[in-house]
Design an enzyme around this catalytic site. Structure first.
Site, PDB file in Angstrom:
ATOM      1  CB  CYS A  79      -0.267  -3.011  -5.614  1.00 64.88           C
ATOM      2  SG  CYS A  79       0.099  -1.592  -4.530  1.00 64.88           S
ATOM      3  CG  HIS A 184      -3.793  -4.353  -2.817  1.00 66.69           C
ATOM      4  ND1 HIS A 184      -2.794  -5.297  -2.891  1.00 66.69           N
ATOM      5  CD2 HIS A 184      -3.199  -3.180  -2.500  1.00 66.69           C
ATOM      6  CE1 HIS A 184      -1.633  -4.719  -2.617  1.00 66.69           C
ATOM      7  NE2 HIS A 184      -1.846  -3.441  -2.383  1.00 66.69           N
ATOM      8  CD  GLU A 186      -4.757  -8.377  -3.129  1.00 66.81           C
ATOM      9  OE1 GLU A 186      -3.696  -7.929  -2.661  1.00 66.81           O
ATOM     10  OE2 GLU A 186      -5.154  -8.130  -4.306  1.00 66.81           O
TER      11      GLU A 186
END
Length: 204
Positions: A79, A184, A186
């Site tokens: 990001c 992202h 994750e």
């Protein structure tokens, strides 16, 4: 071991939780000695470019990151962390970045029609443009979760995959041993975890 660089910008919980779920050995640190010993580095980040770059400089880690990149260590920016990899950003002024990947970061608002919401927030399909190690375990049509108001430009040579949001938004960039994801991983479900797993297997 993966070292997640802690410079006071960003919520690290989701990232470290994802690495733990993958049973990957990781540590959150700002110690140069630990970064030197790590096998891979992750540079996270949320917020404004100028503030993040200032905080990174205050930690004294800018030369450390550049040294590890020059030595061939795999580095992944996520990001805002991805945006810091570029030469400069025009977010609230003009700010120099790490210059590990050629290109600049500009406002998405200036590039898309007014009816499209900014920040771009939500799931978007990644469209690969070349063979990319991070995608080796992903599905045939990977989706990723984006939250951003600025995007990378003039980085065609480093582009691995993009997402459509009226314009091509670079989703994954890579120059040699340095990667960046605008989204992202994750927070991107099974495909995102697959990318983190693939990154953990990259060696210098």
């Amino acid at each position: 071991m993966i070292a997640v660089i802690d410079y006071g910008v960003g919520n690290l919980f989701s990232l470290t939780a994802s690495l733990k779920a993958l049973s990957l050995d990781s540590v959150v640190t700002r110690e140069p000695s630990v970064l030197h010993e790590a096998d891979q580095l992750i540079l996270p980040g949320v917020g404004a470019f100028g503030d993040a770059m200032r905080k990174l400089e205050e930690t004294g880690l800018v030369p450390v990151i550049r040294e590890e990149a020059s030595a061939g260590k795999p580095i992944l920016g996520i990001c805002l962390g991805m945006q810091l990899l570029f030469d400069k950003s025009y977010e609230y002024g003009e700010h120099d970045g790490l210059s590990l990947i050629g290109g600049s970061v500009k406002s998405l608002r200036d590039a898309v029609p007014n009816h499209l919401k900014i920040p771009q927030m939500g799931w978007n399909r990644l469209i690969p443009v070349r063979e990319e190690p991070l995608l080796r375990y992903c599905s045939d049509a990977p989706y990723a979760y984006f939250v951003h108001s600025y995007y990378a430009t003039a980085c065609e040579e480093a582009l691995s995959a993009y997402a459509e949001y009226h314009v091509r938004v670079p989703g994954i960039v890579r120059k040699d041993n340095v990667w960046g994801t605008q989204f992202h991983p994750e927070k991107s479900g099974a495909d995102g975890l697959s990318m983190l797993r693939a990154f953990s297997e990259v060696t210098a």
